[in-house]
Scaffold this active site. Sequence first.
Site, PDB file in Angstrom:
ATOM      1  N   GLY A  30       0.795  -1.225   0.000  1.00 31.27           N
ATOM      2  CA  GLY A  30       0.000   0.000   0.000  1.00 31.27           C
ATOM      3  C   GLY A  30       0.822   1.267   0.000  1.00 31.27           C
ATOM      4  O   GLY A  30       2.018   1.252  -0.236  1.00 31.27           O
ATOM      5  N   LEU A  32       0.276   3.634  -2.194  1.00 32.16           N
ATOM      6  CA  LEU A  32       0.637   3.418  -3.594  1.00 32.16           C
ATOM      7  C   LEU A  32       1.219   4.663  -4.266  1.00 32.16           C
ATOM      8  O   LEU A  32       0.788   5.778  -4.014  1.00 32.16           O
ATOM      9  CB  LEU A  32      -0.593   2.952  -4.380  1.00 32.16           C
ATOM     10  CG  LEU A  32      -1.255   1.672  -3.872  1.00 32.16           C
ATOM     11  CD1 LEU A  32      -2.420   1.291  -4.786  1.00 32.16           C
ATOM     12  CD2 LEU A  32      -0.261   0.514  -3.773  1.00 32.16           C
ATOM     13  N   HIS A  36       4.077   1.349  -8.052  1.00 34.55           N
ATOM     14  CA  HIS A  36       3.036   0.319  -7.896  1.00 34.55           C
ATOM     15  C   HIS A  36       2.057   0.373  -9.066  1.00 34.55           C
ATOM     16  O   HIS A  36       1.652  -0.654  -9.609  1.00 34.55           O
ATOM     17  CB  HIS A  36       2.213   0.574  -6.626  1.00 34.55           C
ATOM     18  CG  HIS A  36       2.971   0.515  -5.351  1.00 34.55           C
ATOM     19  ND1 HIS A  36       3.156   1.612  -4.535  1.00 34.55           N
ATOM     20  CD2 HIS A  36       3.584  -0.506  -4.698  1.00 34.55           C
ATOM     21  CE1 HIS A  36       3.827   1.270  -3.457  1.00 34.55           C
ATOM     22  NE2 HIS A  36       4.116  -0.010  -3.537  1.00 34.55           N
ATOM     23  N   GLN A  60       7.509  -9.803   7.475  1.00 28.86           N
ATOM     24  CA  GLN A  60       8.696  -9.431   6.689  1.00 28.86           C
ATOM     25  C   GLN A  60       9.436  -8.250   7.297  1.00 28.86           C
ATOM     26  O   GLN A  60      10.422  -7.786   6.732  1.00 28.86           O
ATOM     27  CB  GLN A  60       8.343  -9.196   5.222  1.00 28.86           C
ATOM     28  CG  GLN A  60       7.505  -7.974   4.935  1.00 28.86           C
ATOM     29  CD  GLN A  60       7.015  -7.965   3.494  1.00 28.86           C
ATOM     30  OE1 GLN A  60       6.165  -8.760   3.096  1.00 28.86           O
ATOM     31  NE2 GLN A  60       7.553  -7.079   2.682  1.00 28.86           N
ATOM     32  N   GLN A 148      11.290  -4.418 -10.393  1.00 24.23           N
ATOM     33  CA  GLN A 148      12.750  -4.618 -10.386  1.00 24.23           C
ATOM     34  C   GLN A 148      13.397  -3.811  -9.260  1.00 24.23           C
ATOM     35  O   GLN A 148      14.511  -4.081  -8.846  1.00 24.23           O
ATOM     36  CB  GLN A 148      13.307  -4.209 -11.753  1.00 24.23           C
ATOM     37  CG  GLN A 148      14.791  -4.427 -11.945  1.00 24.23           C
ATOM     38  CD  GLN A 148      15.181  -5.893 -11.943  1.00 24.23           C
ATOM     39  OE1 GLN A 148      14.353  -6.757 -12.251  1.00 24.23           O
ATOM     40  NE2 GLN A 148      16.405  -6.198 -11.578  1.00 24.23           N
ATOM     41  N   ASP A 150      12.777  -4.030  -6.239  1.00 18.32           N
ATOM     42  CA  ASP A 150      13.118  -5.047  -5.229  1.00 18.32           C
ATOM     43  C   ASP A 150      13.646  -6.262  -5.982  1.00 18.32           C
ATOM     44  O   ASP A 150      13.009  -7.318  -6.036  1.00 18.32           O
ATOM     45  CB  ASP A 150      11.888  -5.378  -4.391  1.00 18.32           C
ATOM     46  CG  ASP A 150      11.386  -4.157  -3.647  1.00 18.32           C
ATOM     47  OD1 ASP A 150      11.950  -3.843  -2.601  1.00 18.32           O
ATOM     48  OD2 ASP A 150      10.451  -3.494  -4.131  1.00 18.32           O
ATOM     49  N   VAL A 176      10.442   2.547 -11.562  1.00 19.59           N
ATOM     50  CA  VAL A 176       9.927   3.890 -11.854  1.00 19.59           C
ATOM     51  C   VAL A 176      10.640   4.867 -10.922  1.00 19.59           C
ATOM     52  O   VAL A 176      10.734   4.623  -9.710  1.00 19.59           O
ATOM     53  CB  VAL A 176       8.399   3.954 -11.657  1.00 19.59           C
ATOM     54  CG1 VAL A 176       7.883   5.364 -11.911  1.00 19.59           C
ATOM     55  CG2 VAL A 176       7.710   2.961 -12.585  1.00 19.59           C
ATOM     56  N   SER A 185       9.385   5.069  -3.735  1.00 20.30           N
ATOM     57  CA  SER A 185       9.224   4.128  -2.628  1.00 20.30           C
ATOM     58  C   SER A 185       8.258   4.729  -1.622  1.00 20.30           C
ATOM     59  O   SER A 185       8.262   5.944  -1.404  1.00 20.30           O
ATOM     60  CB  SER A 185      10.584   3.888  -1.947  1.00 20.30           C
ATOM     61  OG  SER A 185      10.389   3.313  -0.663  1.00 20.30           O
ATOM     62  N   SER A 186       7.448   3.867  -1.013  1.00 22.56           N
ATOM     63  CA  SER A 186       6.521   4.356   0.030  1.00 22.56           C
ATOM     64  C   SER A 186       7.305   4.987   1.167  1.00 22.56           C
ATOM     65  O   SER A 186       6.795   5.834   1.899  1.00 22.56           O
ATOM     66  CB  SER A 186       5.679   3.202   0.561  1.00 22.56           C
ATOM     67  OG  SER A 186       5.043   2.528  -0.497  1.00 22.56           O
TER      68      SER A 186
END
Length: 283
Positions: A30, A32, A36, A60, A148, A150, A176, A185-186
Amino acid sequence: MVINTKDELKRFIKNAHEEQKTIGFVPTMGFLHKGHLSLVKKAKEENQLVVVSIFVNPTQFGPTEDFETYPRDIQTDTRLAMEAGADVIFNPSTEEMYVPGSSTWVEVEGDITSVLCGASRPTHFRGVTTVVNMLFNIVEPDKAYFGQKDAQQAAVLTKMVQDLHMNVEIVVCPIVREADGVALSSRNIYLNKEEREQAAVLNRSLQLVQEAYWKGEKSVEVLTELIVKNINQMPLAEIDYVNIYAYPSLKTIAKVEEKAIAAVAVKFGKTRLIDNIILEKRK
Ligand code: AMP
């Protein structure tokens, strides 16, 4: 449409299968952003039905990591995901996913999970592979989309699907980036102005290493040192790791002679950012 329980989603998926619809799946935690949403758009292009999961997966995160404070905004996420082409948002509670007494883990062993983020975050990939398995069992997708960004996660999940003969195709989509090269990144919202500015060094140093490789430098030691030196020019940057490995096996190499990855994890204040580049011959 937002679905919160696995039973309801399974009913929905059963109907979709009866109607012979192909299912694309985008698992996320989430908050986003365009990274994403690029996965959602790709899934929409390639499938008749798109499911996006939004689940901040506790297993995680390490005990001292940011699980509690990880940014959450389900209303905005739902709107953005639907606009990008999602048909269903799956947003389960922790209890819905980890039923009381559950004690089963899916773990990919070997170099692929023991280096890079696996070394810094020892229980991270076990959490990822376990939750992605659960999600695959609920969603039964034809294709699942990962970034990609991650790269290690994408490699680990591709291996898991191969090793376990799972009936899903893993599709890996490009990173992106913002205009200055910072990967979306969030976690970027944690950065203050100075940290955010300095974070551009990650991509810059990866671009430099690519240039050096294209000019003929193959030594992993030399290429790694080039990245380290560059990142260390930023006073707020604290390197967690800088490594170059064969990709996707993540085996140790001394020279870049086959497809390889240069991967970095750097802390700015409390925020840990990751980035990578695939080193391949110039096309
Ligand atoms: P997360 O919500 O961080 O677990 O990410 C969900 C999916 O989005 C993962 O497959 C990520 O690799 C992917 N993703 C995250 N950031 C980006 C980005 N900047 N570009 C492309 N994909 C991304």
